[in-house]
Scaffold this active site. Sequence first.
Site, PDB file in Angstrom:
ATOM      1  N   SER A 608       0.842  -1.186   0.000  1.00 31.78           N
ATOM      2  CA  SER A 608       0.000   0.000   0.000  1.00 31.78           C
ATOM      3  C   SER A 608       0.884   1.245   0.000  1.00 31.78           C
ATOM      4  O   SER A 608       1.711   1.399  -0.901  1.00 31.78           O
ATOM      5  CB  SER A 608      -0.967  -0.050   1.183  1.00 31.78           C
ATOM      6  OG  SER A 608      -2.019   0.849   1.003  1.00 31.78           O
ATOM      7  N   ASP A 694      -8.350  -5.089  -6.477  1.00 31.96           N
ATOM      8  CA  ASP A 694      -8.006  -3.980  -5.594  1.00 31.96           C
ATOM      9  C   ASP A 694      -8.486  -2.694  -6.247  1.00 31.96           C
ATOM     10  O   ASP A 694      -7.868  -2.190  -7.180  1.00 31.96           O
ATOM     11  CB  ASP A 694      -6.494  -3.934  -5.379  1.00 31.96           C
ATOM     12  CG  ASP A 694      -6.075  -2.849  -4.396  1.00 31.96           C
ATOM     13  OD1 ASP A 694      -6.942  -2.060  -3.965  1.00 31.96           O
ATOM     14  OD2 ASP A 694      -4.878  -2.787  -4.064  1.00 31.96           O
ATOM     15  N   HIS A 726      -7.033  -5.772  -1.927  1.00 31.39           N
ATOM     16  CA  HIS A 726      -5.866  -5.108  -1.353  1.00 31.39           C
ATOM     17  C   HIS A 726      -5.059  -6.053  -0.477  1.00 31.39           C
ATOM     18  O   HIS A 726      -3.938  -5.740  -0.096  1.00 31.39           O
ATOM     19  CB  HIS A 726      -6.349  -3.894  -0.548  1.00 31.39           C
ATOM     20  CG  HIS A 726      -5.329  -2.806  -0.395  1.00 31.39           C
ATOM     21  ND1 HIS A 726      -4.759  -2.143  -1.459  1.00 31.39           N
ATOM     22  CD2 HIS A 726      -4.769  -2.246   0.709  1.00 31.39           C
ATOM     23  CE1 HIS A 726      -3.919  -1.229  -1.023  1.00 31.39           C
ATOM     24  NE2 HIS A 726      -3.898  -1.273   0.293  1.00 31.39           N
TER      25      HIS A 726
END
Length: 750
Positions: A608, A694, A726
């Site tokens: 991320s 995602d 994700h």
Amino acid sequence: MHKFQIFCTFARKLSIIMRKILTFVTVLLLAVPVTIKASENDVIGKSNIKLGSRMMTPEALWAMGRIGATEASPDGSKVAYQVGYYSVKANKSRQVICVMNADGSDNKQLSTSQKSESDPTWIDNETIAFISGGEIWSMKTDGTDRKQLSKTDGQVEGFKFSPNRQQVIILKSIPFHEVIKENPSDLPKATGRRVTDLMYRHWDHYVESIQHPFICSVTDGFTIGSDMTDILDGEPYECPMEPFGGIEQLAWSPDSKTIAYTCRKKTGLEYSISTDSDIYLYDLTTRTTKNLCKPADYVAPKVDPTRTLAIQAVNAPENLKNNVGYDQNPQFSPDGQYIAWLSMERDGYEADLNRLCIYHLATGTKRYLNWQSDVEAFCWAPVSGKKVKASDPQFYFLSVWHGCCNMYAASQKGEVTQLTETWDDWTGLQMANNGQQILATRQSLSHPTDIFLVTPYTKKRVASGSAADILQLTHENDHILSQLSFGKMQQYWVPTTDGKKELVWVMLPANYEEGKKYPTLLFCEGGPQSPVSQFWSYRWNFQMMAANGYVVVAPNRHGLPGFGQEWKEEISGDWTGQCMQDYLAAIDFAADSLPFVDRDRLGAVGASFGGFSVYYLAGIHEKRFKAFIAHDGAFNLAAMYLETEENWFSNWEYDEAYWHRPQMPRAKQTYHDSPHKMVEKWDTPILCIHGEKDYRINYTQGMQAFNAARMKGIPAEFLVFPDENHWVLKPQNGVLWQRTFFDWLDRWLK
């Protein structure tokens, strides 16, 4: 790229895994063959594995039970809880329900079929309600007398009985076509989606249904009627809120006459640029709703959807009294006079200080607990029959400070006492035994979640140096952990280039020997404002890295909670400034000062915002690192601005849209420093990982980074998961992720 307070909000949804590995393969780990033996039958349950080595493997990690929902019986004599197990071979999970005495004795599993059973809730001291097959069931504490209580054609997604057991809230999804129009009925095989507004995707799915809470009658304290009243009837809003909200976002009053619920009453573009959710009070008698956060005549100021809300009228000082930020997870006080909830002050900012708001129902007045860090979870202390003293506890809560999430007590007058002071993350809490004790869950970088009973001491005993007694109730994975050698953890405070210090966790290899040097990984945290605390991860697991012979350096850089709000907020608008210097300061400290770190074998890894960090460090590291791994990272910030689904995030972090001229200074710096503009300086092998589902950071970001590296002639690989979001949630994908991760690192660092 959401602020994942993983430990609290999402444990309910991510608590799935395995009770028994069906067949394990031999894997190469540190050049030692490790064989995990499977049991003989095909039941997905608690594994009884024997490890061929003391080192952790992906299979051993996936064999661990993951404790989820936990609840004490009304009289406090027993505890029911949920455990998830996975089968790697079957690529499936199963949730089971267990029960034990309040001291941890007589622990037994009640689930016997291969169907998942979840969300255990006590109806009375002898009966547990739960979800199976999308319906509410009940059973006795010995697992007998199973009865189906609801009949909804398998639509139950959550539930909560009223205190008088005459009604129940049922969560179920309803069709939603505000932003994606319903296809014509004569085209049943058409797959196209006609999108008319923003927020048409959220997290990992297209938004064609939303959850609503329904009220159903209950007779005899058990039987659920077919009548269903939608609390939000005719309203096109979700409750609970996406993407992580659950039944904790609704609460019954002690007299069972009202329901408090969380809702962000916005759709489309308005939803995508705002974090403004409110707490509503629904009266079951009049079927009327009152907003507890805002006055009845409140009108939200108009905003520019392409600029940060930080500088707009909605966040003007005179408007902040209207609770324009995140407000969620209400709880009534035991005497029904107050409601408390978690509250962020500003609209558009997901990482604002998470405060505890206390609302007096009779007067409508609000006050906030004065505390230095985010309140992650809380529960009311009991109201005794005697006159309450100002020094008596009013709340117990969890909060991150200096890399650990500990438990605290807040008195009636707001004084805070720390109850636990260990290197752990406490991840959930609730009152038990008539308010005399706290039922809680805890994990650490070296131990998965277990259940504990915490007994706060009196003021007199606090003064003696101990604030609470802690009793461990479950030992869910001791049969696996006892076979493993773990790395030891160290803590350092490292000087930063702005004259401050950052806390850095250092994990030693599991096979550590004094005098040897080891390859070392810089761990880059996501969020960008999620703590590097004592989390136990089933993917980014530091002990797995230690088992593979790596030192792990994990800095709490600028931008992370637990060091004051000023430290946390310095990341916004400065993704490539001080936080990146903090990363380099941490790895340079390790290479220069720790004798076991091999400065010639350094890697950087992260997901991320951590993946973004890796992409950026690849352009500025000046030959420090020999390998990079970026998972679900942002690579092209201009593209990310329009690709992500929650647009308030990019607005707050970048200040404004990339096409504005002239640009505000922070926006200009952000877009100028986007990693995709620094590829010319890339010179180091990189592994890019991404999930195609995602929708927070689209997989095209990872694809761009991989393509750029290969076109430059840099060794690179792209691990892409068509069916993951994700995270990586499926067991075989999880094992593939771990093998690919260490195969890549071993190739360049060993």
